[in-house]
Design an enzyme around this catalytic site. Structure first.
Site, PDB file in Angstrom:
ATOM      1  N   ASP A 157      23.310  -6.393  11.884  1.00 33.28           N
ATOM      2  CA  ASP A 157      23.899  -7.111  13.017  1.00 33.28           C
ATOM      3  C   ASP A 157      25.095  -6.389  13.637  1.00 33.28           C
ATOM      4  O   ASP A 157      26.045  -7.025  14.102  1.00 33.28           O
ATOM      5  CB  ASP A 157      24.319  -8.541  12.611  1.00 33.28           C
ATOM      6  CG  ASP A 157      23.196  -9.283  11.939  1.00 33.28           C
ATOM      7  OD1 ASP A 157      22.061  -9.191  12.437  1.00 33.28           O
ATOM      8  OD2 ASP A 157      23.435  -9.951  10.911  1.00 33.28           O
TER       9      ASP A 157
ATOM     10  N   GLY B 213      16.840  -8.618  14.573  1.00 37.57           N
ATOM     11  CA  GLY B 213      17.104  -9.236  15.875  1.00 37.57           C
ATOM     12  C   GLY B 213      18.032  -8.318  16.646  1.00 37.57           C
ATOM     13  O   GLY B 213      19.206  -8.218  16.327  1.00 37.57           O
TER      14      GLY B 213
HETATM   15  P1  IMP Z   1      14.403 -10.469   4.516  1.00 37.50           P
HETATM   16  O1  IMP Z   1      14.568  -9.158   5.194  1.00 37.50           O
HETATM   17  O2  IMP Z   1      13.938 -11.566   5.430  1.00 37.50           O
HETATM   18  O3  IMP Z   1      13.584 -10.366   3.277  1.00 37.50           O
HETATM   19  O4  IMP Z   1      15.857 -10.953   4.021  1.00 37.50           O
HETATM   20  C1  IMP Z   1      16.549 -10.299   2.965  1.00 37.50           C
HETATM   21  C2  IMP Z   1      18.054 -10.281   3.231  1.00 37.50           C
HETATM   22  O5  IMP Z   1      18.331  -9.433   4.326  1.00 37.50           O
HETATM   23  C3  IMP Z   1      18.646 -11.646   3.598  1.00 37.50           C
HETATM   24  O6  IMP Z   1      19.960 -11.725   3.078  1.00 37.50           O
HETATM   25  C4  IMP Z   1      18.684 -11.623   5.116  1.00 37.50           C
HETATM   26  O7  IMP Z   1      19.673 -12.482   5.633  1.00 37.50           O
HETATM   27  C5  IMP Z   1      19.030 -10.157   5.345  1.00 37.50           C
HETATM   28  N1  IMP Z   1      18.557  -9.653   6.639  1.00 37.50           N
HETATM   29  C6  IMP Z   1      17.288  -9.280   6.945  1.00 37.50           C
HETATM   30  N2  IMP Z   1      17.225  -8.828   8.209  1.00 37.50           N
HETATM   31  C7  IMP Z   1      18.468  -8.889   8.686  1.00 37.50           C
HETATM   32  C8  IMP Z   1      19.051  -8.520   9.939  1.00 37.50           C
HETATM   33  O8  IMP Z   1      18.393  -8.017  10.873  1.00 37.50           O
HETATM   34  N3  IMP Z   1      20.391  -8.730  10.056  1.00 37.50           N
HETATM   35  C9  IMP Z   1      21.156  -9.234   9.043  1.00 37.50           C
HETATM   36  N4  IMP Z   1      20.661  -9.595   7.864  1.00 37.50           N
HETATM   37  C10 IMP Z   1      19.326  -9.418   7.694  1.00 37.50           C
END
Ligand code: IMP
Length: 462
Positions: free
Chosen positions: A13, A42
């Site tokens: 982010d 995102g």
């Molecule tokens: P996953 O990628 O959905 O498996 O999530 C694993 C971890 O990475 C969690 O703590 C999410 O909040 C974090 N996370 C995944 N994608 C993002 C991102 O684009 N921005 C910030 N945190 C992320």
């Protein structure tokens, strides 16, 4: 030819999409490639009041003549991808498919893996099963899709070539899971199968398993209608990138997530499932390491983290609340409120050691405007000892007490005021002091500072 990578130095982010989008005309780039992640990302790009929230499509899509490459290292949910394409075209941006005389402006790697409906169910179950150790994922099926990839029981874009091939592959992988489930059951409760008294239980169990996996199969087969819409965009991404580089064109690699969310180098186990660091470019696109020239690290002027895990500089007070509000720190993908803290140069030094940053882009500097004091974390105290190297073991990181230098803040200013002051003699001295200290602590030149949400509200310092 230059190949420039934009890689996040924190927990994601940090505005990679915005910086990558800003760099396209500056570098005269003809390709933007994503190499990791999927709909968990995102990337927001704001251009003249149009807000584009991109999850899988690279941010070069706002430029008509840029090829946007969805690399093999990504995991793609076809239904969500089609939705994202519709959103992009509804905002006035064109998406062109491949034609006889060449690529359009979007290319998905044949080697990329698909997120299938069962991955979403599986993720819910795994997170629930972990109880209070849950990662707090984005619930987009990312982890289970990468699990299937490593297990070699996955569906790839190669497999969407025809409905027959797709359905055969879906049948194969669901059958493996069904066989495996049967084997586990036989191991855990052999009496059901051995004891003749249990014949009825066995029969009913087999029927229930059959109907469960039958449903899994048909739901997955429905995914094909979205795959059909994606088929005209599927191709050889590595070849396209290498050809562009061979023609002397400039390419940008747009990272997703961040160094501390990297599955190898991050704060495991509270990380994502892909390589968000610079190494992910090589495996996630097939472009050789020696062809990457410049690595731009991105960091906010403070730190944020979404999901669970240690966060030494976290602010659970009104200053943190103010930064969250002014910085609009709510997830682009999930809408979750982000945890907020002071900038941490222990993290940024570690990110530099893993990625080899050539430059640093500091984003959201404007969010700190109006604070009396700003703090920079330069070290931790862990078990009574001062530590300047980042401990990647989360159990140690949890015990880290941040050590700060405190500086005088600067007044609230509009983005335009930051930009015009930078043009006319430079930033205020308090801002220069803050940036100079960051440079001294991290050892990487700060070449860009973003001071507003619009793409062009970025100040170039070189
Ligand atoms: P996953 O990628 O959905 O498996 O999530 C694993 C971890 O990475 C969690 O703590 C999410 O909040 C974090 N996370 C995944 N994608 C993002 C991102 O684009 N921005 C910030 N945190 C992320």
């Amino acid at each position: 030819m230059t190949a420039t990578a934009v890689v996040d130095g924190q927990w994601g982010d940090t505005g990679k999409g915005k910086i990558a989008n800003y760099l396209v005309p500056l570098l005269n780039a003809t390709c933007v490639a994503r190499y990791n992640g999927g709909p968990n990302s995102g990337h927001t790009v704001k251009i003249n009041d149009i807000i584009l929230r991109l999850h899988m499509v690279p941010c070069g899509i706002t430029y008509p003549n840029v090829l946007n490459v969805v690399g093999n290292g990504m995991v793609i949910n076809p239904e969500v991808f089609v939705g994202e394409m519709n959103e992009i075209t509804s905002k006035g941006y064109e998406i062109r498919e491949r034609s006889a005389d060449g690529y359009g402006n979007l290319l998905i790697s044949t080697k990329a893996h698909l997120i299938m409906p069962w991955h979403l169910t599986l993720e819910e179950e795994i997170e629930q099963a972990k109880g209070d150790r849950m990662v707090g994922t984005t619930k987009r099926g990312i982890g289970p899709a990468y699990m299937s990839k490593v297990e070699r029981e996955a569906v790839r874009f190669f497999d969407i070539d025809s409905q027959e091939r797709f359905e055969t592959r879906v049948k194969e992988v669901t059958q493996t899971r069904r066989n495996q489930f049967g084997l586990q059951l036989k191991k855990i409760a052999p009496f059901i199968f051995e004891d003749s008294e249990n014949a009825l239980v066995k029969e009913r169990l087999e029927a229930a398993i059959g109907s469960y996996f039958g449903e899994v199969y048909s739901k997955a087969a429905e995914t094909y209608k979205y795959c059909q819409q994606l088929l005209p965009y599927v191709g050889d991404c590595t070849g396209a990138l290498l050809d562009a580089m061979d023609r002397g064109e400039n390419v940008i690699f747009e990272g997703a997530q961040g160094t501390l969310l990297d599955v190898d180098h991050g704060t495991v186990p509270n990380v994502t499932s892909s390589n968000a660091t610079v190494g992910g470019i090589v495996t996630g696109t097939g472009v050789p390491l020696k062809r990457i020239d410049t690595i731009v690290g991105t960091s906010k002027a403070y730190t944020t983290r979404v999901g669970n895990g240690a966060f030494p500089t976290e602010l659970n007070d009104e200053v943190g609340e103010r930064i969250r509000k002014v910085g609009d720190e709510f997830g682009t993908t999930t809408g979750r409120s982000r945890r907020v803290g002071w900038i941490d140069t222990v993290i940024l030094r570690y990110a530099d050691s893993i990625n080899g940053f050539d430059e640093l882009a500091i984003t959201k500097l404007d969010v700190l405007g109006g604070l009396d004091k700003v703090k920079i974390c330069y070290a931790y105290e862990i078990d009574g000892t001062e530590v300047t190297d980042f401990p990647t073991d989360e159990t140690v990181l949890k015990r880290a007490i941040p050590k700060y230098e405190t500086y005088k803040g600067w007044p609230y200013m509009t983005s335009q005021e930051y930009i015009s002051s930078a043009k006319n003699g430079g930033f205020l001295k308090e801002i220069d002091t803050y940036l100079d200290r960051l440079y001294e602590e991290v050892g990487v030149s700060i070449t860009m500072v973003s001071v507003g949400s619009e793409r062009d509200e970025t100040v170039l310092l070189k």
